[in-house]
Design a protein around this motif. Sequence first.
Motif, PDB file in Angstrom:
ATOM      1  N   UNK B 277       0.866  -1.169   0.000  1.00 31.30           N
ATOM      2  CA  UNK B 277       0.000   0.000   0.000  1.00 31.30           C
ATOM      3  C   UNK B 277       0.913   1.232   0.000  1.00 31.30           C
ATOM      4  N   UNK B 278       0.752   2.098  -0.996  1.00 34.67           N
ATOM      5  CA  UNK B 278       1.579   3.304  -1.094  1.00 34.67           C
ATOM      6  C   UNK B 278       0.654   4.513  -1.020  1.00 34.67           C
ATOM      7  N   UNK B 279       1.014   5.508  -0.208  1.00 36.90           N
ATOM      8  CA  UNK B 279       0.210   6.721  -0.145  1.00 36.90           C
ATOM      9  C   UNK B 279       0.816   7.762  -1.081  1.00 36.90           C
ATOM     10  N   UNK B 280       0.030   8.140  -2.102  1.00 36.32           N
ATOM     11  CA  UNK B 280       0.476   9.145  -3.062  1.00 36.32           C
ATOM     12  C   UNK B 280      -0.002  10.521  -2.606  1.00 36.32           C
ATOM     13  N   UNK B 281       0.796  11.527  -2.911  1.00 34.57           N
ATOM     14  CA  UNK B 281       0.357  12.896  -2.650  1.00 34.57           C
ATOM     15  C   UNK B 281       0.717  13.423  -1.279  1.00 34.57           C
ATOM     16  N   UNK B 282       1.543  12.692  -0.522  1.00 37.49           N
ATOM     17  CA  UNK B 282       2.032  13.205   0.761  1.00 37.49           C
ATOM     18  C   UNK B 282       3.396  13.857   0.539  1.00 37.49           C
ATOM     19  N   UNK B 283       3.749  14.834   1.392  1.00 37.13           N
ATOM     20  CA  UNK B 283       5.099  15.398   1.279  1.00 37.13           C
ATOM     21  C   UNK B 283       6.182  14.417   1.728  1.00 37.13           C
ATOM     22  N   UNK B 284       5.810  13.368   2.441  1.00 37.38           N
ATOM     23  CA  UNK B 284       6.790  12.359   2.858  1.00 37.38           C
ATOM     24  C   UNK B 284       6.510  11.051   2.121  1.00 37.38           C
ATOM     25  N   UNK B 285       7.521  10.191   2.106  1.00 38.00           N
ATOM     26  CA  UNK B 285       7.368   8.858   1.514  1.00 38.00           C
ATOM     27  C   UNK B 285       6.719   7.948   2.545  1.00 38.00           C
ATOM     28  N   UNK B 286       5.613   7.305   2.189  1.00 37.74           N
ATOM     29  CA  UNK B 286       4.945   6.399   3.126  1.00 37.74           C
ATOM     30  C   UNK B 286       4.410   5.169   2.407  1.00 37.74           C
ATOM     31  N   UNK B 287       4.826   4.021   2.881  1.00 35.30           N
ATOM     32  CA  UNK B 287       4.271   2.763   2.372  1.00 35.30           C
ATOM     33  C   UNK B 287       3.829   1.927   3.565  1.00 35.30           C
ATOM     34  N   UNK B 288       3.075   0.873   3.290  1.00 38.54           N
ATOM     35  CA  UNK B 288       2.700  -0.057   4.354  1.00 38.54           C
ATOM     36  C   UNK B 288       2.356  -1.408   3.749  1.00 38.54           C
ATOM     37  N   UNK B 289       2.428  -2.462   4.568  1.00 34.59           N
ATOM     38  CA  UNK B 289       1.962  -3.760   4.080  1.00 34.59           C
ATOM     39  C   UNK B 289       0.479  -3.652   3.753  1.00 34.59           C
ATOM     40  N   UNK B 290      -0.020  -4.485   2.827  1.00 32.30           N
ATOM     41  CA  UNK B 290      -1.439  -4.367   2.467  1.00 32.30           C
ATOM     42  C   UNK B 290      -2.313  -5.368   3.213  1.00 32.30           C
ATOM     43  N   UNK B 291      -1.844  -5.807   4.395  1.00 34.36           N
ATOM     44  CA  UNK B 291      -2.684  -6.693   5.214  1.00 34.36           C
ATOM     45  C   UNK B 291      -3.025  -5.983   6.524  1.00 34.36           C
ATOM     46  N   UNK B 292      -3.815  -6.637   7.345  1.00 37.38           N
ATOM     47  CA  UNK B 292      -4.231  -6.043   8.608  1.00 37.38           C
ATOM     48  C   UNK B 292      -3.354  -6.500   9.765  1.00 37.38           C
TER      49      UNK B 292
END
Lengths: 326, 326
Positions: B277-292
């Motif tokens: 899971x990648x968050x686009x449009x943030x001033x910082x780089x942020x990703x996360x696993x795509x599970x719970x």
Amino acid sequence: MGEPAGIGGEITVKAWLMRHGKNLPAFVVLADPDRLRAEAESLGQRVPVQVIDSLDQVDDLFETALPVLPVHTKDPVEAGLLNAFNAGAVLESIQTAVRLARDGQVAGIVTNPIHKGILYEAGFKHPGHTEYLADLCGIDHDPVMMLMAQDLKVVPLTVHIPLKDVPQAVTADLLHDKIRVTVRAMQQDFGIAVPRVAVAGLNPHAGEGGSIGSEDLDVIAPALDELRAEGYVIAGPLPADTMFHEMAREEYDIALCMYHDQALIPVKTLDFHGGVNVTLGLPIVRTSPDHGTALNIAGKGVARPDSLMAAILAAQKIASHRNPVT
Amino acid sequence: MGEPAGIGGEITVKAWLMRHGKNLPAFVVLADPDRLRAEAESLGQRVPVQVIDSLDQVDDLFETALPVLPVHTKDPVEAGLLNAFNAGAVLESIQTAVRLARDGQVAGIVTNPIHKGILYEAGFKHPGHTEYLADLCGIDHDPVMMLMAQDLKVVPLTVHIPLKDVPQAVTADLLHDKIRVTVRAMQQDFGIAVPRVAVAGLNPHAGEGGSIGSEDLDVIAPALDELRAEGYVIAGPLPADTMFHEMAREEYDIALCMYHDQALIPVKTLDFHGGVNVTLGLPIVRTSPDHGTALNIAGKGVARPDSLMAAILAAQKIASHRNPVT
């Protein structure tokens, strides 16, 4: 035959040419023999197209020739060009195929894609191919469309309706009808004694306990509980996104999805060329390729026969389960 | 940290253990060091958990130890058991991570899964993880969630809303906003100069020229035409079911889907364990696993770190595009 201006003739000739490698059962084509000869010629292939008088000849002939029961088009066919004058021949081929199957003269039928628009122009009144077949078979319930990829079978509960109409179309009655027909077909047509059904939720995460939409909790879950009480083996409603990976697919024999894209995305993502459309709940065996008439590539020699061949093999498999002694 | 009673600690320790094979970049964990030691021990692995004073130590340490900036939980953590008293530590770890990224002390952040329910119990007010990050970053537009599988990137236009609310949520404004943010991110974060966007239709067969629902023709098509007039390279609205097979995926850099399952089914069918899971449009780089948080398997040693490792590698890649000199 299917739509004669589409790729049906070409993929049929190609399937016959590949009959050995794929171990295809003998089949007879209901189409215009001259058109099939022209298709073979334009592929640069020697295909002895052989008009037959009796279906008894098919088995012996099939090794060396493509057996054809002639269905003549009114006008000559031009690849890619629809012609309402030829709609009669399309319908005749379907009628004859159904009659042969109902009479037990063939084990099943495989229908090449038709073009509904041109049939409507010529006066065709049925919503689709499958409903027409149901009518020809004299059944009064709706048959069930199933899509098969290599290791995935999926039934869409609703099919060609707008997405906005899907939530109200998901009813306990429809769920019960489709699941009953589907489970019976899994037993009769695929020899699965106790079919395991996985049912997708309507909403993201199957509604997450009611916090994302109410239908999963209020409609789908109780409808499935009623069937479980009758002995059906059903999982769900399950989050649709995690139902289709390899490990998940091992947990069920058939998946029931709530709408078109939920069912078709996994099938076509996993097996774009070899998918098969199977009609469950008919008195006859019927399969078809899961693609359309492909008018845009008709006559170019580039159409792939994978789906048609998979449909022929699926029909053979289903027929062998329905009638194990033949 | 993520939810400390979930699998976050376990997969973090496992990722560090597999740092060589996967060629992971150095990372520092914001979590309770004692908890991480306990996680490692219960896996039967020797993991030297090393509390650091300065981020300058991370690069040198990472080869031989797991560097940790301590964030202490109020109560001891029990695997699988949510505890609202520990929600403060979860939020503190996120706040600290964002601050370090905004200050340029880390190249990006990777967030382990959180449990919104327990945060809400403790007074958390944001709709979700991503919105919280947007708020911490001081941005006023909604960031865009993108899912990545090995060779597929997908953005869902709508996410956790009931299916019945999807059709009216598909508006020209939303399409424009999401596509603009997405295209900019493809350029800035993935180095694709002219990103090709494929947009899925809302209805089956993308509405089939208006015969299956009106939104594809009336809303989506004109909205895309406006963007094309500005120079965006966009295909669609396309039938969603034929967008995700191997050959189709080669035709675009990013797919935009109209709703959750349309986007998530292909990603999770193709790559269940390695999705990011990648968050686009943030001033910082942020990703996360795509599970719970996977509370049901927490503490059992069976959680797979694939998605977390893919998220760490994706963050590294995005950071290298944003800041090519470092």
